[in-house]
Design a protein around this motif. Structure first.
Motif, PDB file in Angstrom:
ATOM      1  N   VAL A   1       0.848  -1.204   0.000  1.00 32.04           N
ATOM      2  CA  VAL A   1       0.000   0.000   0.000  1.00 32.04           C
ATOM      3  C   VAL A   1       0.880   1.249   0.000  1.00 32.04           C
ATOM      4  O   VAL A   1       0.618   2.214  -0.743  1.00 32.04           O
ATOM      5  N   GLY A   2       1.942   1.240   0.803  1.00 32.15           N
ATOM      6  CA  GLY A   2       2.843   2.390   0.832  1.00 32.15           C
ATOM      7  C   GLY A   2       3.490   2.639  -0.518  1.00 32.15           C
ATOM      8  O   GLY A   2       3.588   3.795  -0.976  1.00 32.15           O
ATOM      9  N   ASP A   3       3.936   1.567  -1.187  1.00 30.30           N
ATOM     10  CA  ASP A   3       4.554   1.721  -2.504  1.00 30.30           C
ATOM     11  C   ASP A   3       3.558   2.252  -3.530  1.00 30.30           C
ATOM     12  O   ASP A   3       3.909   3.096  -4.379  1.00 30.30           O
ATOM     13  N   LEU A   4       2.326   1.783  -3.454  1.00 30.86           N
ATOM     14  CA  LEU A   4       1.307   2.253  -4.394  1.00 30.86           C
ATOM     15  C   LEU A   4       0.974   3.720  -4.148  1.00 30.86           C
ATOM     16  O   LEU A   4       0.795   4.499  -5.100  1.00 30.86           O
ATOM     17  N   LEU A   5       0.892   4.122  -2.886  1.00 27.53           N
ATOM     18  CA  LEU A   5       0.599   5.524  -2.582  1.00 27.53           C
ATOM     19  C   LEU A   5       1.693   6.433  -3.120  1.00 27.53           C
ATOM     20  O   LEU A   5       1.408   7.514  -3.659  1.00 27.53           O
ATOM     21  N   THR A   6       2.937   5.994  -3.010  1.00 28.50           N
ATOM     22  CA  THR A   6       4.046   6.782  -3.560  1.00 28.50           C
ATOM     23  C   THR A   6       3.924   6.874  -5.071  1.00 28.50           C
ATOM     24  O   THR A   6       4.080   7.959  -5.656  1.00 28.50           O
ATOM     25  N   LEU A   7       3.616   5.740  -5.711  1.00 27.97           N
ATOM     26  CA  LEU A   7       3.455   5.724  -7.167  1.00 27.97           C
ATOM     27  C   LEU A   7       2.317   6.644  -7.599  1.00 27.97           C
ATOM     28  O   LEU A   7       2.407   7.310  -8.641  1.00 27.97           O
ATOM     29  N   TYR A   8       1.262   6.707  -6.805  1.00 34.69           N
ATOM     30  CA  TYR A   8       0.095   7.508  -7.166  1.00 34.69           C
ATOM     31  C   TYR A   8       0.225   8.975  -6.751  1.00 34.69           C
ATOM     32  O   TYR A   8      -0.706   9.753  -6.895  1.00 34.69           O
ATOM     33  N   GLY A   9       1.382   9.330  -6.209  1.00 34.35           N
ATOM     34  CA  GLY A   9       1.632  10.724  -5.865  1.00 34.35           C
ATOM     35  C   GLY A   9       1.022  11.165  -4.558  1.00 34.35           C
ATOM     36  O   GLY A   9       0.804  12.367  -4.338  1.00 34.35           O
ATOM     37  N   VAL A  10       0.740  10.232  -3.650  1.00 34.27           N
ATOM     38  CA  VAL A  10       0.189  10.577  -2.345  1.00 34.27           C
ATOM     39  C   VAL A  10       1.354  10.692  -1.364  1.00 34.27           C
ATOM     40  O   VAL A  10       1.905   9.686  -0.911  1.00 34.27           O
ATOM     41  N   HIS A  11       1.749  11.916  -1.039  1.00 36.49           N
ATOM     42  CA  HIS A  11       2.906  12.143  -0.179  1.00 36.49           C
ATOM     43  C   HIS A  11       2.543  12.787   1.159  1.00 36.49           C
ATOM     44  O   HIS A  11       3.376  12.816   2.060  1.00 36.49           O
ATOM     45  N   ASP A  12       1.324  13.313   1.277  1.00 34.27           N
ATOM     46  CA  ASP A  12       0.911  13.929   2.534  1.00 34.27           C
ATOM     47  C   ASP A  12       0.909  12.880   3.640  1.00 34.27           C
ATOM     48  O   ASP A  12       0.298  11.804   3.498  1.00 34.27           O
ATOM     49  N   ALA A  13       1.585  13.169   4.755  1.00 35.49           N
ATOM     50  CA  ALA A  13       1.761  12.188   5.833  1.00 35.49           C
ATOM     51  C   ALA A  13       0.427  11.754   6.435  1.00 35.49           C
ATOM     52  O   ALA A  13       0.220  10.564   6.712  1.00 35.49           O
ATOM     53  N   ASP A  14      -0.497  12.694   6.645  1.00 36.47           N
ATOM     54  CA  ASP A  14      -1.780  12.344   7.247  1.00 36.47           C
ATOM     55  C   ASP A  14      -2.613  11.472   6.315  1.00 36.47           C
ATOM     56  O   ASP A  14      -3.254  10.505   6.752  1.00 36.47           O
ATOM     57  N   GLU A  15      -2.602  11.802   5.032  1.00 34.25           N
ATOM     58  CA  GLU A  15      -3.369  11.024   4.061  1.00 34.25           C
ATOM     59  C   GLU A  15      -2.810   9.610   3.950  1.00 34.25           C
ATOM     60  O   GLU A  15      -3.556   8.628   3.905  1.00 34.25           O
ATOM     61  N   ARG A  16      -1.484   9.505   3.934  1.00 30.35           N
ATOM     62  CA  ARG A  16      -0.869   8.185   3.849  1.00 30.35           C
ATOM     63  C   ARG A  16      -1.189   7.350   5.090  1.00 30.35           C
ATOM     64  O   ARG A  16      -1.543   6.169   4.986  1.00 30.35           O
ATOM     65  N   GLU A  17      -1.110   7.962   6.258  1.00 32.50           N
ATOM     66  CA  GLU A  17      -1.362   7.219   7.492  1.00 32.50           C
ATOM     67  C   GLU A  17      -2.823   6.773   7.570  1.00 32.50           C
ATOM     68  O   GLU A  17      -3.124   5.693   8.085  1.00 32.50           O
ATOM     69  N   ALA A  18      -3.741   7.607   7.057  1.00 31.88           N
ATOM     70  CA  ALA A  18      -5.154   7.215   7.069  1.00 31.88           C
ATOM     71  C   ALA A  18      -5.367   5.937   6.266  1.00 31.88           C
ATOM     72  O   ALA A  18      -6.054   5.007   6.707  1.00 31.88           O
ATOM     73  N   LEU A  19      -4.753   5.879   5.082  1.00 31.39           N
ATOM     74  CA  LEU A  19      -4.934   4.712   4.226  1.00 31.39           C
ATOM     75  C   LEU A  19      -4.143   3.506   4.725  1.00 31.39           C
ATOM     76  O   LEU A  19      -4.615   2.366   4.631  1.00 31.39           O
ATOM     77  N   LEU A  20      -2.960   3.729   5.267  1.00 30.34           N
ATOM     78  CA  LEU A  20      -2.197   2.622   5.839  1.00 30.34           C
ATOM     79  C   LEU A  20      -2.900   2.063   7.081  1.00 30.34           C
ATOM     80  O   LEU A  20      -2.893   0.850   7.317  1.00 30.34           O
ATOM     81  N   GLY A  21      -3.517   2.947   7.858  1.00 29.73           N
ATOM     82  CA  GLY A  21      -4.278   2.495   9.020  1.00 29.73           C
ATOM     83  C   GLY A  21      -5.478   1.654   8.607  1.00 29.73           C
ATOM     84  O   GLY A  21      -5.806   0.653   9.254  1.00 29.73           O
ATOM     85  N   LEU A  22      -6.112   2.047   7.515  1.00 33.57           N
ATOM     86  CA  LEU A  22      -7.232   1.272   6.996  1.00 33.57           C
ATOM     87  C   LEU A  22      -6.754  -0.111   6.547  1.00 33.57           C
ATOM     88  O   LEU A  22      -7.438  -1.121   6.758  1.00 33.57           O
ATOM     89  N   ALA A  23      -5.563  -0.168   5.954  1.00 32.15           N
ATOM     90  CA  ALA A  23      -5.002  -1.462   5.540  1.00 32.15           C
ATOM     91  C   ALA A  23      -4.793  -2.366   6.749  1.00 32.15           C
ATOM     92  O   ALA A  23      -5.075  -3.572   6.697  1.00 32.15           O
ATOM     93  N   ARG A  24      -4.301  -1.788   7.846  1.00 30.29           N
ATOM     94  CA  ARG A  24      -4.093  -2.598   9.053  1.00 30.29           C
ATOM     95  C   ARG A  24      -5.428  -3.132   9.588  1.00 30.29           C
ATOM     96  O   ARG A  24      -5.529  -4.296   9.984  1.00 30.29           O
ATOM     97  N   GLN A  25      -6.442  -2.287   9.612  1.00 28.48           N
ATOM     98  CA  GLN A  25      -7.752  -2.723  10.096  1.00 28.48           C
ATOM     99  C   GLN A  25      -8.359  -3.780   9.181  1.00 28.48           C
ATOM    100  O   GLN A  25      -8.982  -4.735   9.644  1.00 28.48           O
ATOM    101  N   ALA A  26      -8.156  -3.610   7.871  1.00 29.70           N
ATOM    102  CA  ALA A  26      -8.735  -4.549   6.905  1.00 29.70           C
ATOM    103  C   ALA A  26      -8.099  -5.923   6.984  1.00 29.70           C
ATOM    104  O   ALA A  26      -8.677  -6.910   6.524  1.00 29.70           O
ATOM    105  N   ASN A  27      -6.908  -6.004   7.561  1.00 33.38           N
ATOM    106  CA  ASN A  27      -6.217  -7.292   7.677  1.00 33.38           C
ATOM    107  C   ASN A  27      -6.558  -8.028   8.968  1.00 33.38           C
ATOM    108  O   ASN A  27      -6.071  -9.132   9.197  1.00 33.38           O
ATOM    109  N   THR A  28      -7.384  -7.426   9.820  1.00 30.55           N
ATOM    110  CA  THR A  28      -7.782  -8.094  11.062  1.00 30.55           C
ATOM    111  C   THR A  28      -8.707  -9.259  10.732  1.00 30.55           C
ATOM    112  O   THR A  28      -9.735  -9.077  10.071  1.00 30.55           O
ATOM    113  N   PRO A  29      -8.376 -10.482  11.153  1.00 30.22           N
ATOM    114  CA  PRO A  29      -9.201 -11.642  10.794  1.00 30.22           C
ATOM    115  C   PRO A  29     -10.602 -11.548  11.390  1.00 30.22           C
ATOM    116  O   PRO A  29     -10.788 -11.119  12.530  1.00 30.22           O
ATOM    117  N   GLY A  30     -11.607 -11.936  10.620  1.00 30.59           N
ATOM    118  CA  GLY A  30     -12.959 -12.060  11.135  1.00 30.59           C
ATOM    119  C   GLY A  30     -13.116 -13.404  11.828  1.00 30.59           C
ATOM    120  O   GLY A  30     -12.272 -14.294  11.690  1.00 30.59           O
TER     121      GLY A  30
END
Length: 311
Positions: free
Chosen positions: A81-110
């Motif tokens: 996700v971090g590599d893709l955000l860099t490729l897509y031009g997302v460099h703002d720290a808050d925006e990146r952390e929001a999406l990386l945080g979502l990735a962590r939550q999405a990986n929590t097993p049901g």
């Protein structure tokens, strides 16, 4: 799953709040969060005019892997996700952390992941969606819908559909089906609107006693405010559900996830969320609801059928 016609395009700063709402909601879970994150990544990729092939190369994968990520059909590695955000031009720290945080939550097993050795991937996806839905519409011509089966019926149908299996595996499959039904007992349950064919109740699946108990259960649950049961009478002849069983899942508005139509086959399943496809199935369901006996009439018919079975 097939991606929606248009990406959700939710502003990244809104992602944490929406993800928290979904995660904390009854039944909220990783499946919908994965879809939500996939939509965000797709919107960012298209905005940056990056092809799936180029995105796949960046994360040492393929365009097929990018498709799976954007469709929410696989888990996310934070590094990817971090590599893709860099490729897509997302460099703002808050925006990146929001999406990386979502990735962590999405990986929590049901909870259903403990049964992953029993579940094919295509059905594991459905269980996650079912747990996150707030409105479930389903039509069944052959069996009582799984969410409404008694334990005795679950045991019989599981053995019928899967054949011989070790006793321990059969018990775990029964346990999984019954665990899925708990979605209807939570504090904020989804609305379930089930239409079933009279043939599913006329066929003595499991024997007379099992069918009588099943009908009693349908009568009981149909009195609940969030459960509606309708029966399509045999006397109707041809009807809108002739094409076979299907389910339509709708999710909380804050998820930004499109309705999904689920079509189960013998060894796979189809997930449809293109607006035209969903609209066709919604129209079919509406017609079935008109053609079927109304809820009160269905309860009268169920009582009559139960008495007939007891003769």
């Amino acid at each position: 799953m097939v991606p929606p016609q248009e990406p959700a395009g939710v502003a990244a700063e809104q992602v944490p709040d929406r993800a928290r709402d979904i995660r904390d909601a009854p039944g909220g879970g990783p499946t919908v969060l994965r879809i939500m994150l996939g939509q965000q990544l797709r919107a960012l990729r298209e905005r940056a005019r990056v092809t799936r092939e180029a995105a796949g190369d960046r994360i040492r994968g393929s365009h097929a892997k990018i498709s799976r990520l954007e469709n929410g059909r696989t888990g996310f590695k934070e590094r990817d996700v971090g590599d893709l955000l860099t490729l897509y031009g997302v460099h703002d720290a808050d925006e990146r952390e929001a999406l990386l945080g979502l990735a962590r939550q999405a990986n929590t097993p049901g909870w259903w992941h403990q049964y992953s050795d029993l579940l094919p991937p295509w059905f594991e996806t459905y269980v996650g969606l079912e747990q996150a839905a707030d409105h479930i519409r389903t039509y069944e011509p052959q069996f009582v819908p799984g969410l409404l089966q008694t334990e005795a019926m679950v045991r019989h149908v599981t053995a019928l559909l899967l054949g011989s299996m070790p006793a321990g595996e059969h018990e775990r499959r029964v346990e999984l089906r019954l665990r899925r039904q708990e979605v209807l007992d939570r504090d904020d349950p989804p609305t379930l609107w089930a239409v079933l064919d009279e043939a599913a109740l006329r066929r003595p699946t499991g024997g007379v006693e099992v069918m009588q108990a099943q009908i009693d259960h349908l009568l009981e649950v149909s009195e609940q405010r969030h459960v509606v049961v309708q029966m399509v009478p045999l006397g109707l002849g041809g009807h809108a559900g002739a094409g076979g069983p299907f389910s339509i899942l709708r999710f909380p508005r804050e998820a930004g996830v499109p309705d999904v139509v689920y079509l189960e086959q013998l060894t796979s399943a189809l997930y449809l969320d293109k607006r035209a496809d969903v609209d066709d199935y919604l129209a079919t369901m509406e017609l079935l609801r008109v053609q079927a006996l109304p809820p009160d009439g269905t309860r009268d018919a169920l009582r009559t059928l139960r008495d007939e079975l007891g003769r």
